[in-house]
Design an enzyme around this catalytic site. Structure first.
Site, PDB file in Angstrom:
ATOM      1  N   ASN A 162      70.141  32.682  44.994  1.00  0.00           N
ATOM      2  CA  ASN A 162      70.677  34.066  44.205  1.00  0.00           C
ATOM      3  C   ASN A 162      71.123  34.707  45.133  1.00  0.00           C
ATOM      4  OD1 ASN A 162      70.860  36.132  42.914  1.00  0.00           O
ATOM      5  ND2 ASN A 162      68.628  35.932  41.234  1.00  0.00           N
TER       6      ASN A 162
ATOM      7  N   GLU B  78      66.824  31.679  34.668  1.00  0.00           N
ATOM      8  CA  GLU B  78      67.854  31.859  34.586  1.00  0.00           C
ATOM      9  C   GLU B  78      68.064  30.871  35.254  1.00  0.00           C
ATOM     10  OE1 GLU B  78      66.815  36.206  34.931  1.00  0.00           O
ATOM     11  OE2 GLU B  78      69.209  36.378  34.479  1.00  0.00           O
TER      12      GLU B  78
ATOM     13  N   ARG C 213      65.819  53.348  36.974  1.00  0.00           N
ATOM     14  CA  ARG C 213      67.508  53.062  36.248  1.00  0.00           C
ATOM     15  C   ARG C 213      67.132  53.926  35.136  1.00  0.00           C
ATOM     16  NH1 ARG C 213      70.031  47.205  36.411  1.00  0.00           N
ATOM     17  NH2 ARG C 213      70.062  47.140  38.367  1.00  0.00           N
TER      18      ARG C 213
ATOM     19  N   GLY D  43      58.672  41.901  29.094  1.00  0.00           N
ATOM     20  CA  GLY D  43      58.960  41.162  27.638  1.00  0.00           C
ATOM     21  C   GLY D  43      58.177  40.447  27.244  1.00  0.00           C
ATOM     22  N   GLU D  44      57.434  39.459  28.487  1.00  0.00           N
ATOM     23  CA  GLU D  44      56.738  38.609  28.141  1.00  0.00           C
ATOM     24  C   GLU D  44      55.357  38.975  28.413  1.00  0.00           C
ATOM     25  OE1 GLU D  44      58.061  35.199  31.173  1.00  0.00           O
ATOM     26  OE2 GLU D  44      60.208  36.111  30.692  1.00  0.00           O
TER      27      GLU D  44
ATOM     28  N   ARG E 129      74.567  32.609  41.628  1.00  0.00           N
ATOM     29  CA  ARG E 129      74.253  33.553  40.373  1.00  0.00           C
ATOM     30  C   ARG E 129      75.299  34.271  40.744  1.00  0.00           C
ATOM     31  NH1 ARG E 129      70.490  38.626  39.655  1.00  0.00           N
ATOM     32  NH2 ARG E 129      71.618  39.052  38.507  1.00  0.00           N
TER      33      ARG E 129
ATOM     34  N   MET F 166      54.328  47.915  34.875  1.00  0.00           N
ATOM     35  CA  MET F 166      54.541  48.482  33.132  1.00  0.00           C
ATOM     36  C   MET F 166      53.153  48.252  33.514  1.00  0.00           C
ATOM     37  SD  MET F 166      55.203  49.601  30.223  1.00  0.00           S
ATOM     38  CE  MET F 166      56.874  49.886  30.104  1.00  0.00           C
TER      39      MET F 166
ATOM     40  N   HIS G 135      72.751  40.170  33.329  1.00  0.00           N
ATOM     41  CA  HIS G 135      71.686  39.770  32.490  1.00  0.00           C
ATOM     42  C   HIS G 135      72.409  38.070  31.087  1.00  0.00           C
ATOM     43  CE1 HIS G 135      68.897  42.869  33.049  1.00  0.00           C
ATOM     44  NE2 HIS G 135      68.858  42.188  34.239  1.00  0.00           N
TER      45      HIS G 135
ATOM     46  N   LEU H  74      63.603  42.413  29.517  1.00  0.00           N
ATOM     47  CA  LEU H  74      62.953  43.518  29.733  1.00  0.00           C
ATOM     48  C   LEU H  74      61.695  43.224  31.352  1.00  0.00           C
ATOM     49  CD1 LEU H  74      60.816  44.899  26.689  1.00  0.00           C
ATOM     50  CD2 LEU H  74      63.500  45.650  27.703  1.00  0.00           C
TER      51      LEU H  74
ATOM     52  N   GLY I 292      65.089  45.552  35.576  1.00  0.00           N
ATOM     53  CA  GLY I 292      65.997  45.782  35.062  1.00  0.00           C
ATOM     54  C   GLY I 292      65.941  44.958  34.002  1.00  0.00           C
TER      55      GLY I 292
HETATM   56  P1  ADP Z   1      63.272  41.264  37.800  1.00  0.00           P
HETATM   57  O1  ADP Z   1      63.926  42.207  37.217  1.00  0.00           O
HETATM   58  O2  ADP Z   1      62.848  41.694  39.300  1.00  0.00           O
HETATM   59  O3  ADP Z   1      63.558  39.815  37.790  1.00  0.00           O
HETATM   60  P2  ADP Z   1      60.837  40.440  36.570  1.00  0.00           P
HETATM   61  O4  ADP Z   1      61.358  39.853  34.936  1.00  0.00           O
HETATM   62  O5  ADP Z   1      59.885  39.758  37.662  1.00  0.00           O
HETATM   63  O6  ADP Z   1      62.042  41.697  37.469  1.00  0.00           O
HETATM   64  O7  ADP Z   1      59.873  41.993  35.876  1.00  0.00           O
HETATM   65  C1  ADP Z   1      59.650  42.647  36.998  1.00  0.00           C
HETATM   66  C2  ADP Z   1      58.116  43.789  36.019  1.00  0.00           C
HETATM   67  O8  ADP Z   1      57.394  42.966  34.999  1.00  0.00           O
HETATM   68  C3  ADP Z   1      56.865  44.878  36.559  1.00  0.00           C
HETATM   69  O9  ADP Z   1      57.555  45.157  37.331  1.00  0.00           O
HETATM   70  C4  ADP Z   1      56.110  44.411  35.514  1.00  0.00           C
HETATM   71  O10 ADP Z   1      57.017  45.789  35.013  1.00  0.00           O
HETATM   72  C5  ADP Z   1      56.521  43.793  34.420  1.00  0.00           C
HETATM   73  N1  ADP Z   1      55.349  43.281  33.936  1.00  0.00           N
HETATM   74  C6  ADP Z   1      54.922  41.940  34.623  1.00  0.00           C
HETATM   75  N2  ADP Z   1      53.952  40.969  34.680  1.00  0.00           N
HETATM   76  C7  ADP Z   1      53.427  42.579  33.674  1.00  0.00           C
HETATM   77  C8  ADP Z   1      51.847  42.281  33.343  1.00  0.00           C
HETATM   78  N3  ADP Z   1      51.122  40.846  33.281  1.00  0.00           N
HETATM   79  N4  ADP Z   1      52.265  43.349  32.043  1.00  0.00           N
HETATM   80  C9  ADP Z   1      52.696  43.982  32.173  1.00  0.00           C
HETATM   81  N5  ADP Z   1      54.239  44.455  32.937  1.00  0.00           N
HETATM   82  C10 ADP Z   1      54.416  43.268  33.522  1.00  0.00           C
END
Ligand code: ADP
Length: 415
Positions: A11, A389, A246, A337-338, A96, A288, A185, A214, A217
């Site tokens: 990537n 991914e 964004r 999201g996770e 990618r 977050m 995505h 989420l 991006g």
């Molecule tokens: P990318 O789009 O860079 O691949 P990720 O999918 O890794 O991003 O998501 C990164 C974002 O996930 C961080 O900026 C943060 O907002 C959020 N995040 C990561 N871990 C946690 C957590 N334990 N609780 C809440 N938000 C989280």
């Protein structure tokens, strides 16, 4: 001779390369790593061997001039683990590629014509496609004999009907400049929608899923029977949900208003909307975790940022519910999201009439596994499905080279 079963996934960003080496016999990760700040004095390579006995993380710092040097160092690190790029066990390198336009609807073995088409798409993906091209050219120079496969972020969305893909602007102007909604995505939306079906014990063709990716991006998609019918990102990854930096959806007139009233240039507005907006624009933080911490301390700007973020998310859930007509699951994925239970809870709050709810206990559980967090009685499953991914790119690349090299032979032997 043994059949090669490994795939290296690359990537390539403008100043970074992320990589993973996988063995497709059992989807096992053998090594992964990241090279960042390529072209600067403070470049860094972090390599993590994942084989038993491979030892811990290794790090190199110091200037790495370009992607060619970066990949050479990655290759050295892999070789130190006995996994060198010259290995006959390597079946393909999967890249990618962010923008595949309308032409690339599936993973594609890269040749000169494919390279030329990815190049032709640079005007619609000025940040991403050039970096992806550098990665491909560098990897090809390293192993010219090996299939290099492009897996496009846009491919999964090429099934969107015209009604969803068209902007309502003058058709001639739009077509002349290839302006339409492409979506991004896609690899994640494809993987997560399929995994969600699996979690429900159904075939992808049987289920309708709203996927909410989420991360930093962020994008939503409406997936009917395994095919994408709408997604929130458009010509570029700027449209749609509120993201880390964004803005997502804004009235396009904001742009000319800023030009006329604030005297800002197109480039300055581009930076404003892509880098200084979203959560960071609203409250100064894009993580977050930090936003939740500030909310717990009574910070009003952080609370506002959270509310704007969730309001937009809820709007898209409602919109895609209407697009799909029947929804079997809403799947949350990527960093926010996770991990962010409060986001999931707030996004479906008040949607009981639509059959949507989360169970507070289930939603609070932390896990790396795909899981359902809605109560038993809910008509629509709310799922948390970790995205992968790299695995998806590796699978698609491997399937393609296996098909290409042995498809005919396998058919012969089946008789
Ligand atoms: P990318 O789009 O860079 O691949 P990720 O999918 O890794 O991003 O998501 C990164 C974002 O996930 C961080 O900026 C943060 O907002 C959020 N995040 C990561 N871990 C946690 C957590 N334990 N609780 C809440 N938000 C989280």
């Amino acid at each position: 001779m043994t059949t090669p079963t490994r795939v290296l996934v690359l990537n390539s960003g403008s100043s970074s390369v992320k990589y993973q080496l996988l063995d497709m016999r059992d989807d096992r990760r053998l090594a992964q790593g990241l090279v960042e700040r390529i072209g600067e004095e403070t470049s860094r390579l972090v390599h993590t061997p994942l084989l038993a006995g491979g030892g811990g993380k290794r790090e190199r710092t110091g200037p790495i001039a370009d992607h060619a040097e970066a990949l050479k160092l990655v290759s050295e690190e892999l070789a130190a683990d006995g996994l060198g790029l010259d290995s006959p066990e390597l079946a393909a390198i999967g890249h990618r590629v962010v923008h595949g336009g309308l032409r690339f609807t599936a993973p594609t073995v890269i040749d000169d014509a494919v390279l030329a088409e990815i190049e032709r798409l640079v005007p619609v993906a000025p940040l991403h496609n050039p970096a992806n091209l550098v990665g491909i050219r560098t990897a090809t120079a390293l192993r010219p004999d090996l299939p290099q496969v492009a897996v496009f972020d846009t491919a999964f969305h090429t099934t969107m009907p015209e009604a969803a893909a068209r902007y309502a602007i003058d058709v001639e102007t739009a077509d002349a400049h290839r302006i339409r909604r492409y979506g991004f995505h896609g690899t994640s939306h494809a993987y997560v929608s399929r995994e969600t079906a699996r979690l429900l014990g159904k075939a992808p063709e049987e289920v309708n899923v709203i996927v909410l990716h989420l991360g930093n991006g962020a994008s939503a998609s409406a997936v009917r029977g395994g095919r994408c019918v709408d997604t929130s990102m458009g010509l570029t990854p700027l449209e749609g949900l509120v993201m880390g930096t964004r803005s997502g959806d804004v009235d396009p007139a904001v742009t000319f208003h800023l030009m006329r009233v604030a005297g800002m240039s197109a480039d300055e507005i581009d930076v404003l909307l892509n880098k200084r907006s979203g959560l960071v624009g609203l409250c100064g933080d894009n993580d977050m975790r930090e936003i939740r911490r500030r909310i717990d301390e009574g910070d009003e700007r952080a609370a506002l940022a959270f509310d704007v973020y969730v309001h937009r998310l809820k709007k898209y859930i409602g919109a895609y519910y209407a697009v799909l007509g029947r929804v079997d699951a809403v799947a949350f994925t990527a960093g926010v999201g996770e991990n962010a239970a409060p986001v999931r809870e707030a996004a479906v709050a008040g949607l009981e009439e639509l059959g949507l709810a989360v169970d507070a206990g289930l939603n609070a559980v932390r896990s790396d596994e795909a899981r359902i967090v809605s109560p038993e009685y809910a008509r629509v499953a709310v799922a948390v499905v970790p995205t992968d991914e790299e695995l998806e790119i590796a699978r698609q690349s491997y399937a393609l080279v296996r098909e290409g090299s042995s498809g005919a032979h396998e058919q012969d032997t089946e008789k």
